[in-house]
Design an enzyme around this catalytic site. Structure first.
Site, mmCIF file in Angstrom:
data_model
loop_
_atom_site.group_PDB
_atom_site.id
_atom_site.type_symbol
_atom_site.label_atom_id
_atom_site.label_comp_id
_atom_site.label_asym_id
_atom_site.label_seq_id
_atom_site.Cartn_x
_atom_site.Cartn_y
_atom_site.Cartn_z
ATOM 1 N N ASP A 75 0.854 -1.191 0.000
ATOM 2 C CA ASP A 75 0.000 0.000 0.000
ATOM 3 C C ASP A 75 0.882 1.231 0.000
ATOM 4 O O ASP A 75 2.022 1.183 0.463
ATOM 5 C CB ASP A 75 -0.987 0.031 1.185
ATOM 6 C CG ASP A 75 -2.257 0.805 0.832
ATOM 7 O OD1 ASP A 75 -2.145 2.006 0.514
ATOM 8 O OD2 ASP A 75 -3.351 0.214 0.850
ATOM 9 N N ASP A 102 4.003 1.429 -4.709
ATOM 10 C CA ASP A 102 3.054 1.089 -5.768
ATOM 11 C C ASP A 102 3.196 -0.387 -6.164
ATOM 12 O O ASP A 102 4.226 -0.803 -6.700
ATOM 13 C CB ASP A 102 3.356 2.008 -6.963
ATOM 14 C CG ASP A 102 2.364 1.847 -8.091
ATOM 15 O OD1 ASP A 102 1.590 0.868 -8.089
ATOM 16 O OD2 ASP A 102 2.363 2.701 -8.989
ATOM 17 N N ASP A 125 -9.906 1.072 -5.022
ATOM 18 C CA ASP A 125 -10.621 2.337 -5.238
ATOM 19 C C ASP A 125 -11.501 2.222 -6.480
ATOM 20 O O ASP A 125 -11.010 1.862 -7.549
ATOM 21 C CB ASP A 125 -9.598 3.466 -5.428
ATOM 22 C CG ASP A 125 -8.707 3.607 -4.204
ATOM 23 O OD1 ASP A 125 -9.194 4.090 -3.171
ATOM 24 O OD2 ASP A 125 -7.530 3.208 -4.278
ATOM 25 N N LYS A 129 -16.123 8.126 -11.282
ATOM 26 C CA LYS A 129 -16.361 9.045 -12.406
ATOM 27 C C LYS A 129 -15.769 8.461 -13.693
ATOM 28 O O LYS A 129 -14.640 7.953 -13.682
ATOM 29 C CB LYS A 129 -15.703 10.404 -12.137
ATOM 30 C CG LYS A 129 -16.370 11.158 -11.006
ATOM 31 C CD LYS A 129 -15.726 12.510 -10.804
ATOM 32 C CE LYS A 129 -16.378 13.169 -9.605
ATOM 33 N NZ LYS A 129 -15.538 14.184 -8.984
ATOM 34 N N ASP A 161 -17.652 -3.234 -3.484
ATOM 35 C CA ASP A 161 -19.034 -2.962 -3.087
ATOM 36 C C ASP A 161 -19.654 -1.951 -4.059
ATOM 37 O O ASP A 161 -20.722 -1.422 -3.785
ATOM 38 C CB ASP A 161 -19.091 -2.390 -1.658
ATOM 39 C CG ASP A 161 -18.450 -1.019 -1.586
ATOM 40 O OD1 ASP A 161 -17.365 -0.856 -2.169
ATOM 41 O OD2 ASP A 161 -19.037 -0.112 -0.969
HETATM 42 C C1 LIG Z 1 -10.419 1.698 -0.973
HETATM 43 S S1 LIG Z 1 -8.945 1.241 -0.142
HETATM 44 C C2 LIG Z 1 -9.269 -0.412 0.420
HETATM 45 C C3 LIG Z 1 -8.359 -0.831 1.535
HETATM 46 C C4 LIG Z 1 -8.582 -2.232 2.128
HETATM 47 N N1 LIG Z 1 -8.284 -3.285 1.160
HETATM 48 C C5 LIG Z 1 -9.965 -2.393 2.695
HETATM 49 O O1 LIG Z 1 -10.751 -3.186 2.135
HETATM 50 O O2 LIG Z 1 -10.279 -1.732 3.698
HETATM 51 C C6 LIG Z 1 -7.838 0.978 -1.482
HETATM 52 C C7 LIG Z 1 -6.384 0.997 -1.059
HETATM 53 O O3 LIG Z 1 -5.569 0.657 -2.161
HETATM 54 C C8 LIG Z 1 -4.381 1.426 -2.106
HETATM 55 N N2 LIG Z 1 -3.803 1.407 -3.464
HETATM 56 C C9 LIG Z 1 -4.368 1.811 -4.608
HETATM 57 N N3 LIG Z 1 -3.562 1.593 -5.652
HETATM 58 C C10 LIG Z 1 -2.438 1.007 -5.144
HETATM 59 C C11 LIG Z 1 -1.231 0.556 -5.724
HETATM 60 N N4 LIG Z 1 -1.020 0.641 -7.044
HETATM 61 N N5 LIG Z 1 -0.297 0.025 -4.928
HETATM 62 C C12 LIG Z 1 -0.495 -0.061 -3.593
HETATM 63 N N6 LIG Z 1 -1.634 0.352 -2.982
HETATM 64 C C13 LIG Z 1 -2.586 0.882 -3.755
HETATM 65 C C14 LIG Z 1 -4.836 2.768 -1.598
HETATM 66 O O4 LIG Z 1 -3.787 3.497 -1.010
HETATM 67 C C15 LIG Z 1 -5.887 2.360 -0.556
HETATM 68 O O5 LIG Z 1 -5.327 2.198 0.718
#
Ligand SMILES: C[S@@+](CC[C@H](N)C(=O)[O-])C[C@H]1O[C@@H](n2cnc3c(N)ncnc32)[C@H](O)[C@@H]1O
Length: 216
Positions: A75, A102, A125, A129, A161
């Site tokens: 993350d 990343d 995420d 949009k 979701d």
């Molecule tokens: C909506 S949150 C969901 C977090 C967790 N899996 C949960 O269900 O509570 C999405 C997470 O993915 C991380 N994220 C998005 N793209 C990423 C990437 N390319 N590498 C690492 N983390 C990433 C974001 O920082 C965020 O913490």
């Protein structure tokens, strides 16, 4: 090549404990620099990559439930990384390594084809949009990348979701020739701990969809 990132850099408050964990524990539990040697990283245990662990609730529970599997937990969100490091240390987990960065970059530049037993992304995420859909993790080029890094019979498990994203995931994943759906459409809710984002989605009355694909 400029990349379209799947995350938006966001600042979060890092507590003193988390900051301390980042300083003292990250050197110990970080994925070692350079190419990921999946054969030795966890002493020969199969390696699963979790993309976007958030606060790490699912990571910790799944690591405890399955010590025979090693998890690379990735993350970019600093407070969550600090939190997870503290948990790894407190629970003495020897099957989690953390990438503060990343996961896509890791996959692209440091993981060999066929190296991973699994990839999971819970509640990535949704980028609702239309102009942001290109940032989604489950999009054709990244799905091809993920599929290439899975070994034969390796598992990709995603959950969301956000119904429009779930439908888009199904379409993109079905179109990837290296993957086949392990179920007809949605997967049943497999052994997967409730995460913060799932709880929020459920509170809003959203339907949660799991999708499970197998590398052909
Ligand atoms: C909506 S949150 C969901 C977090 C967790 N899996 C949960 O269900 O509570 C999405 C997470 O993915 C991380 N994220 C998005 N793209 C990423 C990437 N390319 N590498 C690492 N983390 C990433 C974001 O920082 C965020 O913490």
């Amino acid at each position: 090549m400029s990349e379209i990132r799947t995350f938006h850099p966001r600042r979060g408050r890092v507590t003193t404990t988390q900051a301390e964990a980042l300083r003292t524990l990250l050197p110990r539990y970080a994925v070692p620099a350079g190419r990921v040697d999946a054969a030795t990283l966890f002493g020969g245990r199969p390696v699963v990559l979790e993309i976007g662990f958030g606060l790490g609730h699912a990571t910790v529970e799944m690591a405890r439930a399955d010590p025979a599997t090693g998890i690379i937990a990735a993350d970019v969100h600093t407070p969550g990384v600090g939190r997870l490091l503290g948990e790894i240390e407190a629970l003495g987990l020897d099957n989690v390594r953390v990438l503060h960065g990343d996961a896509v970059e890791l996959l692209r530049e440091r993981v060999d084809d066929g190296a991973l037993a699994g990839v999971r992304a819970f509640f990535p995420d949704p980028w609702p949009k239309a102009r942001h859909h290109k940032r989604r993790l489950v999009r054709p080029d990244l799905v091809s990348l993920i599929a290439s890094r899975l070994r034969t019979d390796g598992i990709l498990h995603v959950a969301t979701d956000w119904e429009p994203y779930a439908e888009a995931m199904l379409e993109v994943l079905d179109a990837e020739p290296l993957l086949r759906n392990a179920y007809e459409r949605w997967a049943p809710r497999l052994e997967r701990p409730l995460t913060k984002f799932e709880r929020t989605g459920l509170e809003k009355g959203h339907e949660v969809r799991d999708l499970v694909y197998v590398r052909c």
